[in-house]
Design an enzyme around this catalytic site. Structure first.
Site, short mmCIF file in Angstrom:
data_model
loop_
_atom_site.label_atom_id
_atom_site.label_comp_id
_atom_site.label_asym_id
_atom_site.label_seq_id
_atom_site.Cartn_x
_atom_site.Cartn_y
_atom_site.Cartn_z
N ASP A 49 0.84 -1.20 0.00
CA ASP A 49 0.00 0.00 0.00
C ASP A 49 0.87 1.25 0.00
O ASP A 49 1.60 1.50 0.96
CB ASP A 49 -0.90 0.00 1.24
CG ASP A 49 -1.80 1.22 1.30
OD1 ASP A 49 -2.96 1.13 0.88
OD2 ASP A 49 -1.33 2.28 1.78
N TYR A 54 3.28 9.72 -0.42
CA TYR A 54 4.45 9.09 0.18
C TYR A 54 5.72 9.30 -0.63
O TYR A 54 6.82 9.07 -0.13
CB TYR A 54 4.23 7.59 0.38
CG TYR A 54 2.99 7.20 1.14
CD1 TYR A 54 2.24 8.14 1.86
CD2 TYR A 54 2.53 5.89 1.12
CE1 TYR A 54 1.09 7.76 2.55
CE2 TYR A 54 1.39 5.51 1.82
CZ TYR A 54 0.67 6.46 2.52
OH TYR A 54 -0.46 6.08 3.19
N LYS A 79 -2.87 6.06 -4.08
CA LYS A 79 -3.95 6.99 -3.72
C LYS A 79 -3.71 8.36 -4.34
O LYS A 79 -2.55 8.78 -4.51
CB LYS A 79 -4.01 7.15 -2.19
CG LYS A 79 -3.98 5.85 -1.41
CD LYS A 79 -3.97 6.10 0.09
CE LYS A 79 -3.63 4.84 0.86
NZ LYS A 79 -2.19 4.54 0.84
N HIS A 112 -7.47 9.60 -1.15
CA HIS A 112 -6.73 9.53 0.11
C HIS A 112 -7.52 10.14 1.28
O HIS A 112 -7.54 9.59 2.38
CB HIS A 112 -5.39 10.24 -0.04
CG HIS A 112 -4.33 9.76 0.88
ND1 HIS A 112 -3.00 9.73 0.54
CD2 HIS A 112 -4.38 9.26 2.14
CE1 HIS A 112 -2.29 9.25 1.55
NE2 HIS A 112 -3.11 8.96 2.54
N LYS A 234 3.34 -1.29 8.92
CA LYS A 234 4.52 -0.74 8.24
C LYS A 234 5.78 -1.04 9.06
O LYS A 234 5.77 -0.92 10.28
CB LYS A 234 4.35 0.77 8.07
CG LYS A 234 5.60 1.48 7.56
CD LYS A 234 6.08 2.53 8.55
CE LYS A 234 7.40 3.12 8.08
NZ LYS A 234 7.71 4.38 8.76
N ASN A 244 5.60 -9.52 11.34
CA ASN A 244 4.25 -8.98 11.14
C ASN A 244 3.36 -9.87 10.29
O ASN A 244 2.13 -9.76 10.36
CB ASN A 244 4.32 -7.58 10.53
CG ASN A 244 4.77 -6.53 11.52
OD1 ASN A 244 4.80 -6.75 12.73
ND2 ASN A 244 5.12 -5.34 11.01
#
Length: 276
Positions: A49, A54, A79, A112, A234, A244
């Site tokens: 993602d 970013y 996004k 977003h 993240k 994770n």
């Protein structure tokens, strides 16, 4: 040698599917993104993602290619940012994102934030509908939308978002949003699933983690999965990236879930969508 964990996939309204657990890359520098994404894919992730904001879409695309896993097997979300709301601006922004990624399509394209002060998110959504019709986004959805924002999309356009990505963690379980989304067949996706790491160290979570032989972060990720959320933790650390996704070999019981439910405070780590 241990088998590589693999996330289950959830069905989207439009017939596509999304891996339930993915990698978030917020604040990962573009120069590091390729390494982080490649590490994640090697660890079993098949969902990344990113976002125009970013400024690491190029690195994400490079990481997917460097992994050697076919593009069709990696689900990539990006996004459109607030500055590019409006029909024509969104189409231009999508072209820029797609070129940066180096792909022919994205799997999921999101608005977003609704930015209600601009009152352009309906026009922006119509641009996403056009992008989806062209096949350049397989699926389209929203991020940080409250139910009343989605109500407008349902009333004024032809397409139900497949997914709504919102801040969601044990402090802020977003029950009303999840119930609304579920009633409309919309998946809920959690950003900041660990409250930007601030939940790690919580004694309730640490006690549950100790019982299961897992970390507090793994317990929270497992909580998301059992709620039915899509979740995108993240990390830039290889060991944490691997930890994770190593959450499919245990299950939280009713007492665990009740204890985690007691942590709700309404605390946000980001903006309220109506004030953004």
């Amino acid at each position: 040698m241990m088998a590589t964990p693999e996330s289950p996939s959830l069905p989207l309204l439009d017939g596509h599917t999304i891996p339930q657990l993915g990698l978030g890359v917020y604040k990962v520098p573009d120069a590091e993104a390729a390494r982080v994404v490649q590490t994640a894919i090697e660890a079993g992730y098949r969902h990344v993602d990113t976002a125009a904001l970013y400024a690491n879409e190029r690195g994400v695309g490079d990481g997917v290619r460097a992994s050697g896993v076919p593009r069709a097997e990696v689900f990539v979300t990006t996004k459109v940012w607030d500055d590019d709301h409006g029909y024509d601006a969104t189409l231009r922004a999508f072209d820029v994102s797609l070129a940066a990624l180096g792909f022919d399509y994205v799997d999921l394209y999101l608005i977003h934030w609704p930015v209600p002060s601009k009152d352009l998110y309906v026009d922006t959504w119509r641009a996403l509908e056009a992008i989806a019709r062209d096949g350049r986004a397989r699926s389209i959805g929203v991020s940080n939308f409250a139910p009343h924002h989605i109500d407008r999309l349902l009333a004024e356009t032809d397409t139900v978002p497949v997914l709504n990505q919102v801040e969601l963690h044990p402090w802020l379980p977003q029950r009303a949003v999840r119930e609304y989304d579920a009633a409309h067949g919309i998946l809920t996706e959690a950003w900041s699933p660990l409250a930007r790491g601030r939940l790690v160290g919580d004694p309730v979570l640490e006690a549950i983690a100790s019982r299961h032989g897992k970390s507090a972060a793994q317990v929270v990720i497992r909580w998301h999965l059992q709620l039915g959320n899509v979740v995108i933790p993240k990390s830039v650390t290889a060991e944490r990236i691997r930890q994770n996704i190593d959450v499919f070999d245990f299950e939280l019981d009713a007492d665990d879930l009740a204890a985690i439910g007691s942590l709700e405070t309404g605390t946000r780590t980001g903006m309220n969508p109506d004030e953004h």
